[in-house]
Design an enzyme around this catalytic site. Structure first.
Site, PDB file in Angstrom:
ATOM      1  N   GLU A 144      40.091 -32.012  17.463  1.00 32.89           N
ATOM      2  CA  GLU A 144      40.460 -32.697  16.214  1.00 32.89           C
ATOM      3  C   GLU A 144      41.644 -31.943  15.632  1.00 32.89           C
ATOM      4  O   GLU A 144      41.550 -30.736  15.398  1.00 32.89           O
ATOM      5  CB  GLU A 144      39.294 -32.661  15.219  1.00 32.89           C
ATOM      6  CG  GLU A 144      38.314 -33.799  15.330  1.00 32.89           C
ATOM      7  CD  GLU A 144      37.279 -33.794  14.200  1.00 32.89           C
ATOM      8  OE1 GLU A 144      36.765 -34.854  13.876  1.00 32.89           O
ATOM      9  OE2 GLU A 144      36.969 -32.721  13.646  1.00 32.89           O
ATOM     10  N   HIS A 171      40.608 -28.167  15.491  1.00 31.33           N
ATOM     11  CA  HIS A 171      39.150 -28.014  15.568  1.00 31.33           C
ATOM     12  C   HIS A 171      38.694 -28.244  17.001  1.00 31.33           C
ATOM     13  O   HIS A 171      38.578 -29.374  17.452  1.00 31.33           O
ATOM     14  CB  HIS A 171      38.490 -28.991  14.584  1.00 31.33           C
ATOM     15  CG  HIS A 171      37.007 -28.929  14.588  1.00 31.33           C
ATOM     16  ND1 HIS A 171      36.210 -29.984  14.223  1.00 31.33           N
ATOM     17  CD2 HIS A 171      36.158 -27.924  14.940  1.00 31.33           C
ATOM     18  CE1 HIS A 171      34.948 -29.633  14.344  1.00 31.33           C
ATOM     19  NE2 HIS A 171      34.887 -28.395  14.775  1.00 31.33           N
ATOM     20  N   SER A 191      35.620 -25.786  10.992  1.00 31.75           N
ATOM     21  CA  SER A 191      35.010 -27.094  11.237  1.00 31.75           C
ATOM     22  C   SER A 191      34.621 -27.758   9.922  1.00 31.75           C
ATOM     23  O   SER A 191      34.189 -28.910   9.928  1.00 31.75           O
ATOM     24  CB  SER A 191      33.790 -26.947  12.138  1.00 31.75           C
ATOM     25  OG  SER A 191      32.909 -26.009  11.591  1.00 31.75           O
ATOM     26  N   ASN A 250      32.211 -34.191  12.354  1.00 30.66           N
ATOM     27  CA  ASN A 250      31.069 -33.558  11.686  1.00 30.66           C
ATOM     28  C   ASN A 250      30.664 -34.278  10.411  1.00 30.66           C
ATOM     29  O   ASN A 250      29.500 -34.269  10.027  1.00 30.66           O
ATOM     30  CB  ASN A 250      31.364 -32.083  11.393  1.00 30.66           C
ATOM     31  CG  ASN A 250      31.251 -31.241  12.653  1.00 30.66           C
ATOM     32  OD1 ASN A 250      30.746 -31.716  13.680  1.00 30.66           O
ATOM     33  ND2 ASN A 250      31.726 -30.019  12.602  1.00 30.66           N
TER      34      ASN A 250
END
Ligand code: 3H9
Length: 707
Positions: free
Chosen positions: A447, A435, A414, A485
């Protein structure tokens, strides 16, 4: 008729075919074409009945959603469908609607205006309008309760979920299921009913029930909508409209429906949800990776690491029917991982989501292994070991040795650099990031992280695979934290700053839940584990610029062993069943730490909390967009809606600020820049769009035109 609707005759029966690919939407010309064909049937002495059918893969999937954006409050577009349906229903000769694929929205409304409905058993019918922030607008809320009863009609109109043709037949919405050739058998059916008087749905009342009988149904539906569709106006409007069917005549009910439909259609919520509908379909379109790009078939998979993420990812593949090997370093770790998977499935059986037989089949597909030996014939590996570059590189070097050429080598990192991980192999073109979001078997977002060398075939394969796995795959670039993120960092940073400046922990979370988010940022931290971010921050501390403010409270909480839910203490205190309560100790600790750091304390409003968290998120999103790590602002929206609990009726963070007005948002960010310094420097793209009076949606259009 016209080129969208054609008529053919089969002795005494006319077959009216709607041919408006891809989904036979009721675009301008389609309803008029159907009506002209029905008029022709009525005028012809040789014809006794009509069958209406869709060409291609489906009946009619609804009104043409692309047209909605063109409607103005004075527009008659909506008004035109309802009278057309009335005229179809008034046909003297019976009209049989023959349904395959989907009869959704205006498609089901059209079908209900017919005198009979026959369907392929695989067909689905529904009123999904609420998912677009509207309600049925062509009599659906009035005809449906007349056919299926009030309780089912409320459910279908308020939650928007379709039902199968079999269920529809059991409810009386479909008159006959047709297993064989739909068109031919529908003609036979039509011939059978041709001499019977045509029965109008709108004249039926036997299933409507009295106001007293229906009152508890509406009360329960409103309760459910408040709980499950928090903040959405359309479900409540849909319930009101069905209620009108039980209190008013058909004509008056349609007027009530029309008022509610118009209110919903011109709301920001509907614009946002229509944006989401089209963005979900755009997201898989990558300018340099055309649809025809050959993809690698993914039929056998391996997952490395049987922890929470690895186990969840193995379940995702098993649920899609793909055999998956699950590898870990020793038997104990594997047993633990498999134990969690079984527990997870058992709770799904308990909640009635899966049957035991289904779960047994899925478990058969997951094969635990301790070595890489059997990896030589897998099509794809997903690595999900602990987040650390050295470990990931070791795993990828092993995969390079164990897997045949062409195997997709994916990492579930991540935060880490995909190119550096790819560098541990002799085939960086096969390496990509996938991800998944936790819990992997539940969250819809994937992702897909494009490395510098990731081949087009590998990217195309992952995009295709995401659909097969029931995920929404969004292609992003390889920057720290990728898209989701990376943006979440400034969002959570501001949440912590606000507490350090004097806001109560629960006030911060409540303000964002009130905004519509599924959870507040601090409670989210507790759920994910505060130690995760703490470890990453320690690893990257050397990157921090001196003199720039950093949040202090979360690191200190971690130093005290308060890692969140897993330690039953974090920003909140938790009981054994993980119910949160406010912990006064945290408030006192943060006040002390803030005093030591010289942070002045003040009263903070809910509106400042929302501005600071949401605008920090968007400012970072604008940078990501400008730097090319996201292809479109809409992609960022899809990421936040599917991975971070952003409220769908706000359309995603970038759409939300477009709605607020970029000029206004930019000015607010400038103010925050002045008050809080460098962290709030406005993103150049935001400044540029705001000054030009443009939106992120304009930016997307411009990018599309340039591609
Ligand atoms: C309504 O009916 C209001 C009424 O009450 C009347 C009021 C007056 N319009 O999803 P896919 C496009 S509201 C225009 O990838 P699938 C879609 O954008 C409507 N376009 O395929 C895509 O285009 P592209 C109520 C539409 O097989 C292509 O078709 N109806 C529409 O996975 C393929 O779509 C709904 O809400 C439309 N109505 O799924 C149904 N529908 O290829 C919405 C689709 O350029 N549609 N497109 O990207 C669906 O749920 C799914 O599309 C469906 C097919 C299940 C039909």
């Amino acid at each position: 008729m016209n080129n969208l609707v054609t008529i053919s005759t089969h002795d005494d029966i006319a077959v009216i075919t709607i041919d408006n690919p891809p989904v036979n939407a009721l675009s301008p010309g389609v309803p008029e074409g159907i009506l002209a064909a029905i008029d022709q049937v009525n005028e012809s002495p040789a014809l006794r009945a009509a069958v209406v059918i869709g060409a291609g893969r489906t009946f009619v999937a609804g009104a043409d959603i692309k047209e909605f954006g063109k409607m103005t409050s004075g527009s008659r577009s909506r008004g035109s469908l309802l009278p057309l349906l009335l005229r179809i229903e008034d046909s003297k000769k019976p009209v049989v609607m023959a349904i395959h694929g989907t009869a959704f929205g205006g498609g089901l409304e059209l079908a209900m205006a017919g005198h009979y409905r026959v369907a392929a058993p695989t067909a689905q019918v529904g009123q999904p309008e609420v998912k677009l922030g509207i309600i049925p607008g062509a009599g659906g809320t009035q005809r449906l309760p007349r056919l299926v009863g009030v309780a089912k009609a409320v459910e279908m109109c308020a939650n928007g979920n379709p039902i199968s043709a079999r269920e529809a037949a059991a409810l009386g919405l479909i008159d006959q299921l047709i297993e064989g050739n739909l068109a031919a058998e529908a003609v036979t059916f039509a011939r059978g009913v041709a001499s019977q008087p045509a029965r109008k749905t709108r004249e039926r009342t036997e299933k409507l029930g009295s106001a007293a009988e229906c009152a508890p149904i509406f009360a329960a539906a409103r309760d459910l909508a408040h709980k499950k569709q928090r903040g959405l106006m359309a479900p409540l409007a849909a319930i009101d409209a069905v209620e009108a069917a039980t209190r008013l005549s058909f004509e008056e009910g349609c007027e009530a429906e029309a008022r509610l439909f118009t209110e919903c259609l011109f709301s920001d919520q509907s614009k946002a949800l229509i944006h989401v509908f089209f963005s979900e379909r755009e997201v898989g379109k990558i300018p340099d990776i055309p649809k025809e790009t050959p993809a690698i078939p993914v039929n056998r998979v391996a997952v490395v690491g049987s922890g929470t993420m690895g186990g969840g990812i193995a379940m995702v593949f098993a649920n899609a029917g793909i055999p998956v090997m699950l590898k870990d370093v020793d038997q104990e770790a594997l047993d633990l991982g498999l134990g969690k998977i079984k527990k997870n499935y058992a709770s799904s059986v308990q909640r009635g989501r899966f049957t035991q037989a289904y779960v047994d089949e899925r478990l058969q597909l997951i094969k635990p292994v301790l070595s890489y030996d059997a990896f030589s014939d897998v099509d794809m590996v997903v690595e999900a070991v602990f987040e650390g570059m050295a470990l990931k590189k070791t795993v990828f070097a092993e995969l390079d040795r164990a897997c045949r050429s062409g195997t997709i080598l994916a990492t579930n990192t991540s935060t880490l650099n995909i190119d550096e991980i790819a560098g541990a192999t002799s085939r960086p073109e096969s390496v990509i990031g996938t991800h998944f979001f936790s819990p992997a078997n539940v969250m819809r977002l994937l992702e897909i992280v494009r490395g510098k060398a990731s081949s087009k075939a590998v990217i195309a394969s992952c995009l295709q695979l995401s659909k097969k796995l029931g995920k929404i795959g969004v292609l992003v670039g390889n920057c720290r934290g990728f898209v989701g993120n990376r943006m979440f960092g400034p969002y959570r940073r501001e949440a912590q700053f606000l507490v350090e400046e004097g806001a109560e922990v629960q006030a911060v979370d409540e303000a964002l839940v009130e905004f519509g988010n599924a959870m507040g940022p601090l409670a989210t931290g507790d759920l994910a584990g505060l130690d995760v971010g703490w470890r990453i921050r320690k690893e990257y501390r050397y990157l921090e610029k001196p003199g720039i403010r950093q949040p202090i409270a979360e690191d200190r909480l971690c130093e005290l062993g308060r890692f969140g839910q897993k330690t039953l203490k974090g920003w909140y205190r938790y009981d054994e069943s993980r119910r949160a309560s406010v912990d006064p100790e945290v408030g006192a600790l943060v006040r002390k730490w803030s005093a030591d750091a010289g942070i002045p304390q003040r009263q903070i409003t809910a509106s400042e909390i929302v501005d600071r968290c949401i605008y920090a998120l968007v400012n970072e999103g604008a940078r990501i967009l400008e730097e090319g790590y996201a292809l479109r602002a809409a992609d960022i929206d899809i990421i936040y809606l599917n991975g971070y609990g952003f409220p769908p009726y706000r359309g995603g963070p970038m759409w939300h600020v477009d709605t607020v007005g970029l000029r206004k948002v930019y000015q607010r960010i400038c103010e925050l820049h002045e008050q809080h310094g460098e962290l709030w420097a406005p993103a150049p793209l935001l400044k540029q769009l705001a000054e030009a009076g443009k939106t992120f949606a304009d930016y997307d259009k411009q990018q599309l035109a340039a591609a």
